[in-house]
Motif scaffolding. Structure first.
Motif, PDB file in Angstrom:
ATOM      1  N   ILE A  31      -7.738   5.805   1.882  1.00 33.87           N
ATOM      2  CA  ILE A  31      -8.297   4.462   2.038  1.00 33.87           C
ATOM      3  C   ILE A  31      -9.484   4.502   2.995  1.00 33.87           C
ATOM      4  CG2 ILE A  31      -7.832   2.156   2.952  1.00 33.87           C
ATOM      5  CD1 ILE A  31      -4.988   2.431   1.959  1.00 33.87           C
ATOM      6  N   ARG A  72       0.837  -1.197   0.000  1.00 39.45           N
ATOM      7  CA  ARG A  72       0.000   0.000   0.000  1.00 39.45           C
ATOM      8  C   ARG A  72       0.877   1.254   0.000  1.00 39.45           C
ATOM      9  NH1 ARG A  72      -2.273  -3.545   3.685  1.00 39.45           N
ATOM     10  NH2 ARG A  72      -4.447  -4.140   3.306  1.00 39.45           N
ATOM     11  N   ASP A  97      -5.430  -1.060  -4.220  1.00 35.67           N
ATOM     12  CA  ASP A  97      -4.707  -0.152  -3.331  1.00 35.67           C
ATOM     13  C   ASP A  97      -3.195  -0.362  -3.356  1.00 35.67           C
ATOM     14  OD1 ASP A  97      -6.937   1.182  -2.462  1.00 35.67           O
ATOM     15  OD2 ASP A  97      -7.203   0.004  -0.652  1.00 35.67           O
ATOM     16  N   SER A  98      -2.726  -1.392  -4.044  1.00 28.85           N
ATOM     17  CA  SER A  98      -1.287  -1.641  -4.112  1.00 28.85           C
ATOM     18  C   SER A  98      -0.677  -0.866  -5.278  1.00 28.85           C
ATOM     19  CB  SER A  98      -1.016  -3.136  -4.268  1.00 28.85           C
ATOM     20  OG  SER A  98      -1.399  -3.568  -5.563  1.00 28.85           O
TER      21      SER A  98
END
Length: 732
Positions: free
Chosen positions: A404, A84, A134-135
């Motif tokens: 996030i 992340r 999200d990576s």
């Protein structure tokens, strides 16, 4: 019920444990899971029991510490874990990161998978090629970006363009890995053993991955020659994910599963590739009770059977956790109820008999397609500019500058979290009696006449984008030959502005190019002027435009009604009427699959006229004119479809039946199943039998027989055994 060879591989399971008699569910093949010190022994044990042997293991994660710590090639690979923005990793367990699939990683996987080929497996399944949205912050991914795009890495949340490009690269990397694995392992099997190896990819549905914000090469795998097919990993855990309909946020397991199985059927339709539909009698979450598992299992089974072009099934992942687990997890957990174990096996064996050529909906129910594409997974992130625009109204906290926390799974208004754009287009129609089929947009350029089975398609570029402009030539040709295209969108999606073929050619969004291909200027109307709603003739077909963001259709009941009315007008324009209803009933040969929608103004009990055998009951009960309640699903055998001649027929059974022989005086067969599970069998016998006898390992065991003269069927009850129960029926 049809008898056939195991090599048809109609049903299978995956299992990581050793064989034991209580999990011997008697499907056709077993995917022995994972390669460890016990691998060869596990293969040998299942093979000895007559199963066809496959291997399954993870392509995105697994017990790959020797690779990570450098014992494979002398170089540590911890920098290949998915990270992340705040530096934390995505993990599938201790020392089990989700991987960035580099070339080195694919070389490592080939080296360990050769061991499976050496063990003689007939197929390899590399499951869940998953890259989290999200990576994109690991050193390995940054290197891949620079090699692929020939430019410096960009933070994926810095712009819509960067996000789209990051996710597109993620999909490419897993497609590349699967291409390399399938090609190298097939070559190895052919050269060393002269044997053909098959290669499959078990994967969640495109709907689920898009909803859960995971990138995976769904449709892209069709273009890989070495990939022979898929397992559609759809089960309670995916389908109970809450969604929004008319502003209400809740679980809708049947409806979601119906759409999930539908898009996976479309993935292989016309390709010649194999698809197995998965079901799970429980799910990954151990905190539910058995009634919850059973109810949702029935919903997913019924949902899958509404898609008759698929007749292969993975009937259970992890039978050990079903047959030996106690739920809810904790001190008060209990083992699987005996009646559920029986019923589960009846369903599993019924699924071996689902290859029908005769099928159709009651009442001539209409099917409409809702177009989707892999690119929907590429725009599932809130980017910095979006977040800052609404920062004053948003109470969530940034994590290391990354929003996030704003992606809350409990926020029904958040399209990133809830995928409202898709459900806004589908649920209002499904709830009132249209069979909605998600359709793979990219396939229109892969296969000639891919759209020939559809009269009506619904399209919105507000939540995905067309990868190639020639897709629009195919869509325009389909419309001009008589199809109806309904376009829904208002141009508000920020991903319209990314670097792609339409912006590079002067279009504000891709829909303008599609409209031009249809000969309608840029606004889907003959005069070229924008209108909130329009229905326009194009060749022999119709083009219908509704200017609304589809996510608002999910959030607002009046918008859902307005959208439904517009779809009905579009159908009426081509002379098609929509008979609104809550019930969906499909007949597949002698089988009848039912569902009655709740949350619909048409929701009411529906009577299924006739006599039926209920396969969602442990005793395969006989029901006359069953009443179907709103929110219910069903699986029945129509007694009127049974060929009532002189020959006996096994209609449904919770065992595998072998060596079935009928003579003038008696019937003999062997019933095989897992130890300690009571079996039920409903068998058609023209006359009440004189005597029924069951023998196990040379000793007579108890078998109950109840004969029903009105249906000329008997219900047998006996204890299963993996050693086989020999049954003899003396005729009267």
């Amino acid at each position: 019920m049809e008898f056939y060879d195991r090599h048809e591989e109609r049903t299978g399971v995956q299992e990581s444990r050793m064989y034991n008699s209580k999990i011997d569910v008697q499907c056709d093949f077993v995917m022995v899971y994972g390669i460890d010190d016990s691998f060869e022994e596990r293969v040998a044990e299942f093979r000895k029991r007559g199963y066809i042997i496959h291997l399954m293991t993870g392509v995105a994660w697994g017990k790959y510490v020797d690779y990570l710590e450098g014992r494979f090639d002398g170089r540590e690979h911890w920098d290949e874990g998915q990270l992340r923005r705040n530096g934390s990793g995505f993990s599938h367990g201790k020392n089990t990161p989700y991987m960035v699939p580099t070339i080195a990683f694919s070389n490592y996987l080939v080296s360990i998978l050769k061991r499976a080929v050496d063990a003689g497996v007939e197929a390899i399944h590399m499951e869940e090629p998953e890259f989290w949205v999200d990576s994109g912050y690991s050193d390995a991914f940054k290197r891949e970006w620079e090699m692929y795009y020939h430019e410096p890495w960009q933070d994926p949340v810095s712009s819509a363009d960067a996000q789209f490009r990051a996710s597109k690269l993620k999909s490419h990397m897993y497609a590349r890995t699967l291409d390399r694995l399938s090609a190298e392992l097939k070559e190895y099997a052919k050269i060393k053993y002269g044997r053909s190896l098959r290669f499959y990819v078990p994967t969640h549905s495109l709907i689920n991955y898009t909803h859960w914000r995971i990138v995976s090469p769904e449709g892209a795998l069709i273009d890989i020659p070495g990939v022979d097919g898929y397992i559609a990993q759809i089960w309670t855990g995916t389908s109970r994910t809450r969604n929004v309909y008319e502003g209400i946020f809740k679980e809708r397991t049947f409806e979601t599963a119906f759409l999930e199985y539908g898009v996976m059927q479309e993935l292989v339709r016309g390709t010649g590739k194999r698809m197995w539909f998965l079901h799970d009698p429980i799910e990954d979450n151990p905190r539910h009770d058995w009634e919850d598992y059973r109810s949702n299992y029935f919903k997913t089974v019924a949902a899958s059977l509404f898609h008759p072009n698929v007749h292969h099934f993975e009937v259970c992942p992890w039978p050990n956790r079903v047959m030996h687990g106690k739920y809810p997890r904790g001190d008060n957990g209990i083992s699987i109820p005996a009646d559920y174990a029986t019923n589960m096996l009846t369903i599993m064996h019924t699924l071996r008999d689902m290859k029908q050529t005769e099928y159709g909906f009651d009442g001539g129910m209409k099917t409409v397609g809702v177009l989707m594409a892999d690119s929907g997974m590429f725009q599932r992130q809130i980017i910095d500019t979006q977040f800052k625009k609404n920062e004053s109204e948003n109470k969530e906290t940034l994590v290391d500058g990354h929003p996030i926390a704003a992606v809350s799974n409990d926020d029904k208004t958040n399209d990133i979290a809830c995928f409202n754009s898709f459900y806004g287009l589908t649920l209002p129609l499904l709830k009132q009696g249209l069979s909605v089929r998600p359709v793979q947009l990219d396939n229109v350029r892969r296969f000639p006449n891919y759209l020939k089975d559809y009269d009506t398609l619904i399209l919105s570029y507000e939540f995905f984008k067309p990868e190639y402009p020639d897709i629009h030539n195919a869509l325009a040709g389909w419309v001009k030959e008589g199809g109806t295209l309904i376009y829904v969108g208002d141009g508000s999606d920020i991903f319209h502005d990314i670097r792609h073929w339409w912006t590079e050619n002067g279009y504000n969004n891709a829909s303008e190019h599609l409209s031009e291909c249809l000969g309608l200027g840029k606004n889907f109307t003959e005069n070229g002027k924008s209108a909130k709603k329009s229905i326009t003739k194009a060749g022999k077909g119709w083009v219908c435009k509704m200017t609304v963001d589809p996510k608002n259709i999910a959030l607002k009941k009046p918008k859902a009604a307005e959208y439904r009315n517009f779809v009905e007008q579009a159908l009426n324009a081509r002379g098609v009427s929509w008979d609104k209803r809550a019930e969906i009933i499909l007949r597949r040969g002698k089988y009848v699959i039912t569902a009655v929608m709740d949350e619909s103004e048409y929701s009411k009990p529906h009577t299924l006229k006739g006599t039926y055998f209920n396969l969602f009951t442990p005793l395969i009960e006989i029901e006359k004119d069953p009443v179907l309640q709103p929110g219910s699903v069903g699986l029945y055998i129509d007694a009127g479809k049974i060929d009532k001649g002189s020959a006996a027929q096994i209609l449904a059974v919770s065992s595998r039946v072998a060596n079935f022989k009928e003579t003038e005086k008696r019937i003999k067969f062997t019933a095989i199943g897992p130890e300690d599970v009571m079996a039920s069998m409903r068998i058609y016998l023209p006359k009440k039998p004189e005597k029924v006898k069951a023998v196990l390992n040379g000793k007579e065991i108890k078998i109950d027989c109840k004969y029903n003269s009105k249906t000329s069927t008997a219900l047998f009850r006996y204890w299963n055994s993996p050693d086989g129960v020999d049954v003899t029926i003396n005729k009267s």
